[in-house]
Write a protein that holds these residues in place. Sequence first.
Motif, PDB file in Angstrom:
ATOM      1  N   TYR A 199      -6.130   0.095   4.910  1.00  0.00           N
ATOM      2  CA  TYR A 199      -4.666   0.132   4.983  1.00  0.00           C
ATOM      3  C   TYR A 199      -4.155   1.482   5.488  1.00  0.00           C
ATOM      4  N   GLY A 200      -4.832   2.549   5.100  1.00  0.00           N
ATOM      5  CA  GLY A 200      -4.441   3.875   5.581  1.00  0.00           C
ATOM      6  C   GLY A 200      -4.623   3.994   7.078  1.00  0.00           C
ATOM      7  N   LEU A 237      -4.229  -3.800  -4.768  1.00  0.00           N
ATOM      8  CA  LEU A 237      -3.810  -4.003  -3.384  1.00  0.00           C
ATOM      9  C   LEU A 237      -4.251  -5.386  -2.911  1.00  0.00           C
ATOM     10  N   LYS A 293      -7.971   0.878   0.566  1.00  0.00           N
ATOM     11  CA  LYS A 293      -7.105   2.016   0.892  1.00  0.00           C
ATOM     12  C   LYS A 293      -7.483   2.646   2.227  1.00  0.00           C
ATOM     13  N   THR A 294      -8.792   2.666   2.529  1.00  0.00           N
ATOM     14  CA  THR A 294      -9.247   3.211   3.815  1.00  0.00           C
ATOM     15  C   THR A 294      -8.720   2.358   4.970  1.00  0.00           C
ATOM     16  N   HIS A 342      -2.587   4.642  -8.823  1.00  0.00           N
ATOM     17  CA  HIS A 342      -3.900   4.434  -8.219  1.00  0.00           C
ATOM     18  C   HIS A 342      -4.544   3.135  -8.688  1.00  0.00           C
ATOM     19  N   PRO A 367     -10.934  -1.293  -4.128  1.00  0.00           N
ATOM     20  CA  PRO A 367      -9.715  -0.522  -3.844  1.00  0.00           C
ATOM     21  C   PRO A 367      -9.933   0.661  -2.902  1.00  0.00           C
ATOM     22  N   TYR A 385       0.830  -1.205   0.000  1.00  0.00           N
ATOM     23  CA  TYR A 385       0.000   0.000   0.000  1.00  0.00           C
ATOM     24  C   TYR A 385       0.868   1.260   0.000  1.00  0.00           C
ATOM     25  N   SER A 388       2.930   1.726  -3.359  1.00  0.00           N
ATOM     26  CA  SER A 388       2.248   1.594  -4.651  1.00  0.00           C
ATOM     27  C   SER A 388       2.550   2.832  -5.492  1.00  0.00           C
TER      28      SER A 388
END
Length: 257
Positions: A134-135, A109, A131-132, A105, A127, A99, A102
């Motif tokens: 993993y962030g 993932l 991303k939410t 975009h 995705p 993540y 990367s």
Amino acid sequence: MYEVSSLEDIGSIESFKELTNFFRGTYSSLQIPTQTAKLLDEALEDIDLVSLREEFITLGCALQYAYCNNIGSENDEDLKTLALEKEDIKGLFRALRKYLFSTSHSEELPSITIKIDTGDNINIKNPLVLKTIYGALCDKFLLTRENYVQQKEGILSKTLQIKPDKFSENVKVEFINAIYNFIYSENNPNRPRIDKALKKSTLEFIAAFFALFEVPINNSAPFVNNPSIGNISQIYDNVDIKNLKHYIERPPSIEIK
């Protein structure tokens, strides 16, 4: 018959101190069989360490205490869970690295699978959702591209490092090496005049020391509760110094990789 001794402060022997701190903080006196004390005196005399008699009694009792408290650790359910933590965290960090580093975009993932109470699996592949998640995890671990390696190593260092079924082996490795290294250190005024060679008398002493405090080096190690043992030479004749040598030169693998 037993001999009672006050707990010795270990003095300047740092390696002994580290191995007995937990023990000395719990008890104020020691009690060992008279026969054990007699045989220990003979062993200490053989390597010119009689002046450290009380220190070695403290160390021996700490050895027995630590070994007995770590036998059967592989059956502890909490430890079994902790043993798996390191592997899972390493897998998680592989996903977080994907993540963080990367380059586009559109780069795919790793998906996330969650097993719920009903036994069903929820597969998360979108995705934006990934991303939410993993962030949020990166925020939790204070993880960035710049500190990825440092943070990963720091978090992994806090996980269980020793295999639960090797806890008692680790006790033996630590005490064997502490005694061996002290005998050949500058802190020992009577250290043998050889350069870290595995001298037979040193190995015999360490193996006998373990036998005196009833911690086996191997399955056939003699214990002093055998009434036929009258002097320390009888223990020397039966200890397995070849196996002991392996603990010093090639210690068993005990760490969780």
